[in-house]
Design an enzyme around this catalytic site. Structure first.
Site, PDB file in Angstrom:
ATOM      1  N   ASP A  46      20.319  23.077 -17.802  1.00  0.00           N
ATOM      2  CA  ASP A  46      19.575  22.722 -19.006  1.00  0.00           C
ATOM      3  C   ASP A  46      18.709  21.485 -18.773  1.00  0.00           C
ATOM      4  O   ASP A  46      19.245  20.394 -18.567  1.00  0.00           O
ATOM      5  CB  ASP A  46      20.577  22.466 -20.142  1.00  0.00           C
ATOM      6  CG  ASP A  46      19.912  22.488 -21.497  1.00  0.00           C
ATOM      7  OD1 ASP A  46      18.689  22.346 -21.563  1.00  0.00           O
ATOM      8  OD2 ASP A  46      20.633  22.645 -22.500  1.00  0.00           O
ATOM      9  N   ASP A  47      17.412  21.665 -18.772  1.00  0.00           N
ATOM     10  CA  ASP A  47      16.457  20.559 -18.611  1.00  0.00           C
ATOM     11  C   ASP A  47      16.435  19.987 -17.187  1.00  0.00           C
ATOM     12  O   ASP A  47      16.187  18.797 -16.994  1.00  0.00           O
ATOM     13  CB  ASP A  47      16.717  19.404 -19.601  1.00  0.00           C
ATOM     14  CG  ASP A  47      16.611  19.813 -21.059  1.00  0.00           C
ATOM     15  OD1 ASP A  47      16.312  20.995 -21.329  1.00  0.00           O
ATOM     16  OD2 ASP A  47      16.816  18.952 -21.931  1.00  0.00           O
ATOM     17  N   CYS A  86      14.948  25.067 -25.168  1.00  0.00           N
ATOM     18  CA  CYS A  86      16.155  25.877 -24.926  1.00  0.00           C
ATOM     19  C   CYS A  86      16.222  27.270 -25.533  1.00  0.00           C
ATOM     20  O   CYS A  86      16.358  28.253 -24.807  1.00  0.00           O
ATOM     21  CB  CYS A  86      17.377  25.108 -25.418  1.00  0.00           C
ATOM     22  SG  CYS A  86      17.731  23.630 -24.477  1.00  0.00           S
ATOM     23  N   ARG A  90      16.180  30.917 -23.467  1.00  0.00           N
ATOM     24  CA  ARG A  90      17.397  31.710 -23.259  1.00  0.00           C
ATOM     25  C   ARG A  90      17.238  33.132 -23.781  1.00  0.00           C
ATOM     26  O   ARG A  90      17.708  34.099 -23.171  1.00  0.00           O
ATOM     27  CB  ARG A  90      18.587  31.032 -23.964  1.00  0.00           C
ATOM     28  CG  ARG A  90      19.099  29.850 -23.192  1.00  0.00           C
ATOM     29  CD  ARG A  90      19.633  28.745 -24.083  1.00  0.00           C
ATOM     30  NE  ARG A  90      19.405  27.486 -23.381  1.00  0.00           N
ATOM     31  CZ  ARG A  90      20.275  26.957 -22.525  1.00  0.00           C
ATOM     32  NH1 ARG A  90      21.452  27.501 -22.349  1.00  0.00           N
ATOM     33  NH2 ARG A  90      19.967  25.856 -21.870  1.00  0.00           N
ATOM     34  N   LYS A 140      26.438  26.987 -22.487  1.00  0.00           N
ATOM     35  CA  LYS A 140      25.665  26.749 -23.713  1.00  0.00           C
ATOM     36  C   LYS A 140      24.901  28.010 -24.117  1.00  0.00           C
ATOM     37  O   LYS A 140      24.052  28.477 -23.370  1.00  0.00           O
ATOM     38  CB  LYS A 140      24.694  25.590 -23.466  1.00  0.00           C
ATOM     39  CG  LYS A 140      23.688  25.385 -24.586  1.00  0.00           C
ATOM     40  CD  LYS A 140      22.862  24.151 -24.310  1.00  0.00           C
ATOM     41  CE  LYS A 140      21.593  24.125 -25.137  1.00  0.00           C
ATOM     42  NZ  LYS A 140      20.779  22.933 -24.824  1.00  0.00           N
ATOM     43  N   HIS A 142      23.197  28.853 -27.490  1.00  0.00           N
ATOM     44  CA  HIS A 142      21.963  28.431 -28.180  1.00  0.00           C
ATOM     45  C   HIS A 142      21.052  29.567 -28.642  1.00  0.00           C
ATOM     46  O   HIS A 142      19.817  29.439 -28.655  1.00  0.00           O
ATOM     47  CB  HIS A 142      21.167  27.431 -27.323  1.00  0.00           C
ATOM     48  CG  HIS A 142      20.544  26.361 -28.170  1.00  0.00           C
ATOM     49  ND1 HIS A 142      19.817  25.307 -27.657  1.00  0.00           N
ATOM     50  CD2 HIS A 142      20.552  26.198 -29.523  1.00  0.00           C
ATOM     51  CE1 HIS A 142      19.401  24.546 -28.646  1.00  0.00           C
ATOM     52  NE2 HIS A 142      19.844  25.058 -29.789  1.00  0.00           N
ATOM     53  N   SER A 165      22.922  22.588 -28.502  1.00  0.00           N
ATOM     54  CA  SER A 165      22.844  21.486 -27.544  1.00  0.00           C
ATOM     55  C   SER A 165      23.941  20.446 -27.775  1.00  0.00           C
ATOM     56  O   SER A 165      24.456  20.289 -28.885  1.00  0.00           O
ATOM     57  CB  SER A 165      21.472  20.803 -27.629  1.00  0.00           C
ATOM     58  OG  SER A 165      20.471  21.718 -27.267  1.00  0.00           O
ATOM     59  N   HIS A 245      21.268  18.269 -19.887  1.00  0.00           N
ATOM     60  CA  HIS A 245      20.697  17.905 -21.196  1.00  0.00           C
ATOM     61  C   HIS A 245      21.397  16.630 -21.682  1.00  0.00           C
ATOM     62  O   HIS A 245      22.618  16.502 -21.535  1.00  0.00           O
ATOM     63  CB  HIS A 245      20.955  19.068 -22.161  1.00  0.00           C
ATOM     64  CG  HIS A 245      20.259  18.972 -23.479  1.00  0.00           C
ATOM     65  ND1 HIS A 245      20.622  18.066 -24.448  1.00  0.00           N
ATOM     66  CD2 HIS A 245      19.219  19.670 -23.994  1.00  0.00           C
ATOM     67  CE1 HIS A 245      19.836  18.220 -25.506  1.00  0.00           C
ATOM     68  NE2 HIS A 245      18.970  19.180 -25.257  1.00  0.00           N
ATOM     69  N   ASP A 297      16.490  26.135 -17.576  1.00  0.00           N
ATOM     70  CA  ASP A 297      15.900  26.732 -18.791  1.00  0.00           C
ATOM     71  C   ASP A 297      14.518  26.185 -19.126  1.00  0.00           C
ATOM     72  O   ASP A 297      13.745  26.826 -19.822  1.00  0.00           O
ATOM     73  CB  ASP A 297      16.843  26.570 -19.990  1.00  0.00           C
ATOM     74  CG  ASP A 297      16.929  25.132 -20.496  1.00  0.00           C
ATOM     75  OD1 ASP A 297      16.742  24.193 -19.693  1.00  0.00           O
ATOM     76  OD2 ASP A 297      17.206  24.955 -21.701  1.00  0.00           O
ATOM     77  N   ASN A 298      14.228  24.977 -18.660  1.00  0.00           N
ATOM     78  CA  ASN A 298      12.897  24.376 -18.886  1.00  0.00           C
ATOM     79  C   ASN A 298      12.810  23.096 -18.074  1.00  0.00           C
ATOM     80  O   ASN A 298      13.784  22.699 -17.428  1.00  0.00           O
ATOM     81  CB  ASN A 298      12.617  24.100 -20.383  1.00  0.00           C
ATOM     82  CG  ASN A 298      13.713  23.337 -21.090  1.00  0.00           C
ATOM     83  OD1 ASN A 298      14.427  23.882 -21.918  1.00  0.00           O
ATOM     84  ND2 ASN A 298      13.878  22.060 -20.752  1.00  0.00           N
ATOM     85  N   LYS A 318       9.466  18.925 -20.068  1.00  0.00           N
ATOM     86  CA  LYS A 318       9.990  19.682 -21.217  1.00  0.00           C
ATOM     87  C   LYS A 318       9.103  19.541 -22.444  1.00  0.00           C
ATOM     88  O   LYS A 318       8.602  18.457 -22.728  1.00  0.00           O
ATOM     89  CB  LYS A 318      11.394  19.153 -21.540  1.00  0.00           C
ATOM     90  CG  LYS A 318      12.029  19.754 -22.782  1.00  0.00           C
ATOM     91  CD  LYS A 318      13.451  19.261 -22.972  1.00  0.00           C
ATOM     92  CE  LYS A 318      14.048  19.841 -24.256  1.00  0.00           C
ATOM     93  NZ  LYS A 318      15.494  19.602 -24.365  1.00  0.00           N
TER      94      LYS A 318
HETATM   95 MG    MG Z   1      16.698  22.970 -22.167  1.00  0.00          MG
END
Ligand code: MG
Length: 481
Positions: A46-47, A86, A90, A140, A142, A165, A245, A297-298, A318
């Site tokens: 994540d991130d 996010c 996803r 996660k 989300h 998150s 994250h 994810d990003n 992001k």
């Molecule tokens: Mg993310």
């Protein structure tokens, strides 16, 4: 009636009898038994930024275990997440579709959100489950915290993880700590005293607040158990790690008190846990029929500085449609099937994973379910990709751009235009970049190439019009319930 291939029927007969004699002699048999169906593991951090792995050039972060997956597999250097935040990202990964096609394009979900991914959407888990795979989501989610939208409504046999998150508080996202990130890092107990993120087992909250220090390790424990329990049958493990994250937490034995190293420390801990998971796959003898895909994810959350990552040499991070927001590091591993120690610049995306996994699993996707992905398994062996274009949407779902070949066109409307100087009149900014010559998106070539701008502008609108016309609904909580 004409048979276009009739002239080749002689060849076909010869080939058929050759094959038949080989089969009868026991020399050649098609591998179609369930035991040889490959396993799939998707690790989705994540991130994590484009630069945040040793094998993607990080000068500071050491990731020997993920680097080993890359040394034994293939690095994808032109791989895109389908959104810079996010939830849309996803939704896209699991459905093989742009977030807007499945109604999940309007920014991220919050604890008070009343919608989520519709159970009618056909996910990677649905496809593999229909072939008898064991399926687990650990991490996660989300995509909606209501029962109707949680993983078990979307093709997974089981779920263990946080529903949104780790900086979102149950039940209304209020009461967040006002402490700076460095202060939270300095006192790791704050994950229990300052946050209220829940941990779910299937549809029930089993821990509130979740102890975020051990979450990466506990996800891995569960993942190891799942793989071990299913070593004799095909499985799909979707492992979307909650970290890196913000807020950042690690177990005591992985902790570095120097806040300057907070993000580095978290990635290195993830790397160690990925190593533990990959070792399990190797030790159980599953390496020759398991694929591991590692990606993010990003892009990195740059405003958090030492608590966020780096997208070097890409522009921004992001929340933006510049490359740093959506081009993510990606490693694909499949010993004997994906060539070791290789790298490709093939134009690819998370939305290509559903059709690719479907092709590798041997069962075609159902007809009539429109998606946006391509089977990119040919890119295991060549740089040419079936994908030649990709559209970009802002974090809240507004059409912003397209990449076609090496050209990328972006238009940023005033509302989403954060780069505007104070007091300046809001205008739509347009950009044209040639990514082959200018990966860092520094040279705006709009004025030089008005015809390319016009072509890309028309094409992205055409794609968006089709998606808008055929977009499918999200699940919505019934009014008054
Ligand atoms: Mg993310």
């Amino acid at each position: 009636m004409r048979f276009p291939h009739s002239r080749r029927s002689g060849f076909h007969h010869t080939a058929f009898y050759c094959l038949l004699s080989l089969v009868l002699a026991g020399v050649w048999l098609p591998r179609v038994t369930a035991a040889t169906q490959p396993n799939f593991i998707i690790i989705f951090t994540d991130d994590q930024g484009y630069n945040d792995l040793g094998c993607f050039g990080s000068p500071r972060i050491r990731t020997p275990n993920i680097d080993r997956l890359a040394a034994e597999g293939r690095r994808y250097t032109s791989f895109y997440s389908a959104c810079s935040v996010c939830s849309p990202s996803r939704a896209a990964l699991l459905t093989g579709s742009y977030p807007k096609r499945v109604g999940m394009h309007r920014h991220v979900l919050f604890p008070q959100s009343n919608y989520g991914l519709h159970a009618d959407e056909y996910t990677i888990a649905d496809h593999l489950k229909s072939q008898g795979y064991a399926t687990a989501c650990i991490g996660k989610w989300h995509l909606g915290h209501h029962r109707e939208t949680l993983p078990r409504a979307n093709g997974f046999d089981s779920y263990f993880g946080i529903p949104y998150s780790n900086d979102m508080n149950h039940p209304d996202n209020k009461g967040k700590p006002r402490m700076a990130s460095d202060a939270l890092w300095a006192d790791q107990e704050t994950c229990l005293t300052k946050w209220k993120t829940p941990l779910f087992q299937n549809e029930e909250i089993v821990e509130l607040p979740v102890d975020q220090r051990t979450i990466t390790r506990r996800y891995t424990d569960r993942a190891v158990d799942f793989i071990t329990a299913n070593k004799e049958q095909p499985f799909f493990l979707y492992l979307p790690h909650s970290m890196p994250h913000i807020p950042l937490y690690v177990p005591e034995d992985a902790y570095d008190a120097d806040a300057k190293n907070a993000y580095k420390c978290v990635i290195e801990h993830i790397d160690a846990e990925v190593g533990r998971l990959a070792d399990t796959v190797r030790e159980l003898g599953l390496a020759d029929h398991t694929y591991i895909i590692y990606t993010s994810d990003n892009g990195p959350w740059l405003q958090f500085k030492n608590h966020g990552g780096s997208a070097d040499p890409l522009r921004a991070g992001k929340g933006t449609t510049f490359e740093g927001g959506q081009r993510v590091p990606c490693v694909m591993w499949g010993p004997g099937r994906i060539p070791a120690g290789t790298s490709t610049n093939a134009f690819t995306s998370t939305i290509d994973l559903l059709p690719t996994i479907a092709a590798l699993s041997g069962k075609p996707l159902p007809e009539g379910n429109t998606i946006d992905g391509f089977d990119i398994s040919p890119t295991f062996h060549e740089d040419r990709s079936p994908r030649n274009e990709f559209v970009f949407y802002s974090a809240n779902g507004v059409l912003e751009g397209i990449r076609s070949g090496d050209w990328k066109y972006l238009e940023k409307r005033p509302r989403g235009n954060r780069n505007r100087a104070k007091g300046a009149k809001p205008v739509t900014q347009t950009f044209l970049f040639h990514l082959g010559e200018d990966l860092a998106e520094q040279q705006n070539r709009c004025e030089e190439h008005p015809q390319i701008v016009a072509r890309l502008k028309a094409r992205m609108q055409e794609i968006d019009d089709e998606i808008t016309a055929n977009a499918r609904p999200v699940w919505r909580k019934p009014a008054g319930s």
